[in-house]
Design an enzyme around this catalytic site. Structure first.
Site, PDB file in Angstrom:
ATOM      1  N   ASP A   6     102.769-128.854 -21.576  1.00  0.00           N
ATOM      2  CA  ASP A   6     101.913-127.674 -21.428  1.00  0.00           C
ATOM      3  C   ASP A   6     100.497-128.051 -21.029  1.00  0.00           C
ATOM      4  O   ASP A   6      99.785-127.256 -20.408  1.00  0.00           O
ATOM      5  CB  ASP A   6     101.820-126.902 -22.761  1.00  0.00           C
ATOM      6  N   ASP A  36      98.241-123.194 -17.622  1.00  0.00           N
ATOM      7  CA  ASP A  36      98.886-124.192 -18.469  1.00  0.00           C
ATOM      8  C   ASP A  36      99.670-125.104 -17.527  1.00  0.00           C
ATOM      9  O   ASP A  36     100.252-124.631 -16.531  1.00  0.00           O
ATOM     10  CB  ASP A  36      99.861-123.539 -19.457  1.00  0.00           C
ATOM     11  N   HIS A  56     105.218-120.317 -18.827  1.00  0.00           N
ATOM     12  CA  HIS A  56     105.809-121.626 -18.538  1.00  0.00           C
ATOM     13  C   HIS A  56     107.097-121.482 -17.728  1.00  0.00           C
ATOM     14  O   HIS A  56     108.020-120.777 -18.120  1.00  0.00           O
ATOM     15  CB  HIS A  56     106.035-122.437 -19.822  1.00  0.00           C
ATOM     16  N   ASP A  76     109.452-123.613 -17.053  1.00  0.00           N
ATOM     17  CA  ASP A  76     110.571-124.534 -17.229  1.00  0.00           C
ATOM     18  C   ASP A  76     111.717-124.039 -18.112  1.00  0.00           C
ATOM     19  O   ASP A  76     112.596-124.817 -18.479  1.00  0.00           O
ATOM     20  CB  ASP A  76     110.078-125.924 -17.659  1.00  0.00           C
ATOM     21  N   CYS A 114     109.644-129.549 -22.116  1.00  0.00           N
ATOM     22  CA  CYS A 114     108.347-129.247 -22.749  1.00  0.00           C
ATOM     23  C   CYS A 114     107.816-130.413 -23.579  1.00  0.00           C
ATOM     24  O   CYS A 114     106.611-130.652 -23.603  1.00  0.00           O
ATOM     25  CB  CYS A 114     108.482-128.065 -23.710  1.00  0.00           C
TER      26      CYS A 114
END
Ligand code: GLY
Length: 369
Positions: A108, A196, A245, A247, A351
């Protein structure tokens, strides 16, 4: 031991050196605008904050240590962050909040592009100082690798002007949220650049960046100016009521192959660059679970939050049988890795890692733009 060399251009070249996060002292932070917008309305996290129970921290650390051990056995150098005291409040001239978060998900915070590691602005107040956990490592890389560029994006002020008051209500409802996110009406405003690092995917010369709750258009524009030799593409994924995010939504596996969350499909006009260059975007398999583990920010789609070790090999969470089967069918060697009990600390296998070095150079995977 070989000296550190920072170099990573994409998500799939052979991994040689990586950072794996830690769960020590991880807190559920007190309410703040961007975080509240992300916690699902029916989540068991609503109204709770403080240090996570020690036994859950110990279990998460056991899994993270095992993952680090597995990577080391495969010849990957693994570094770990230095946790700070996350019970300390964050106080700046512009805001204050009662505690911090943790350092389980380095992805992140740190964006590695070639010989550079860039500390992201971050967009939650509780994560303002999280970069400090990585400074001992980044200082060492600076000493050991004369080519390493340690960069940091401008620290944001994170005043109330950064967040839309519309998202402050706890009872917006998923339908309204889906309408808003499809219209790209996100919790963060365009007051200042915000991003991020986990909203960015690296495809050699091209960076693909999710516009959502944690990254705004100014953040994407900042990245465009910061990486003038790259092409920076903004993408968004209607269907995600809590878009943070990239992912657990869009996962490159090897050159030419990407998994896309079937509930959060990349819009047709944004697919064209991939299709024109012969890339296949396939729907990811269904997750094995109907609900995330207790006190978890993320959705069940951490099933597709995999760590690619090289173009033929991928680490998948061990309970995600359908995701493992799909990747096996797609021709990958699949390594099951137990991590589910650490999800609540900040995410899955992608992550909880950040690249330091992958083999390979900066390639152009999308010559037809
Ligand atoms: N964006 C992370 C998740 O799906 O939970």
């Amino acid at each position: 031991m070989t000296a550190t060399k920072v170099s990573s251009w994409n998500e799939w070249d052979p991994l040689r050196h990586v950072i794996v996060g830690r769960a020590d002292g991880c807190h559920i932070p007190p309410p703040e605008p961007a975080l509240d917008a992300k916690v699902p309305e029916d989540s068991d996290m609503r109204g709770q904050w403080g240090m996570r129970p020690q036994e859950t921290i110990d279990r998460a650390n056991e899994l993270l240590d095992n993952f680090a051990g597995l990577l080391r056995k495969r010849g990957v150098t693994v570094d770990r962050p230095t946790p700070i005291d996350f019970s300390e409040p964050v106080q700046t001239p512009d805001f204050s909040t009662g505690s911090q978060f943790g350092c389980m998900p380095p992805r992140d915070v740190l964006l590695t592009v070639g010989n550079e590691i860039l500390e992201a602005t971050m967009s939650y107040r509780c994560r303002w100082f999280e970069y400090l956990c990585y400074r001992p490592l980044l200082q060492r890389y600076f000493d050991e690798d004369p080519a390493f560029r340690h960069e940091t994006a401008p620290k944001p002020r994170l005043t109330d002007a950064d967040y839309r008051p519309d998202y402050l209500s706890e009872k917006i409802g998923v339908e309204k949220r889906l309408e808003w996110t499809a219209e790209k009406f996100f919790v963060t405003t365009e007051e200042e650049p915000l991003f991020d690092a986990a909203d960015v995917l690296r495809f050699g010369r091209d960076l693909v960046v999710q516009h959502g709750f944690t990254t705004n258009l100014k953040g994407i524009e900042w990245l465009r100016r910061h990486f003038p030799d790259h092409r920076v593409h903004a993408v968004n994924f209607p269907g995600d009521p809590y878009p943070i995010h990239i992912d657990a939504t869009f996962t490159p596996i090897r050159p030419g192959l990407i998994l896309n969350n079937p509930q959060r499909k990349l819009p047709q006009d944004q697919r064209e660059m991939f299709e024109r260059n012969g890339w296949e975007i396939v729907d990811a398999a269904q997750p094995a679970h109907n609900a995330p583990p207790p006190l978890c920010y993320s959705s069940v789609w951490l099933s597709m939050n995999v760590l690619v070790l090289d173009p033929k090999t991928v680490c998948v969470e061990a309970s995600e049988t359908w995701q493992m089967e799909q990747l096996d069918r797609l021709g990958q060697e699949v390594i099951p890795v137990e991590l589910r009990d650490a999800y609540a600390f900040g995410g899955g296998l992608h992550c909880c890692t950040a690249d330091v070095r992958r083999e390979g150079t900066c390639e152009d995977y999308f010559p037809v733009q």
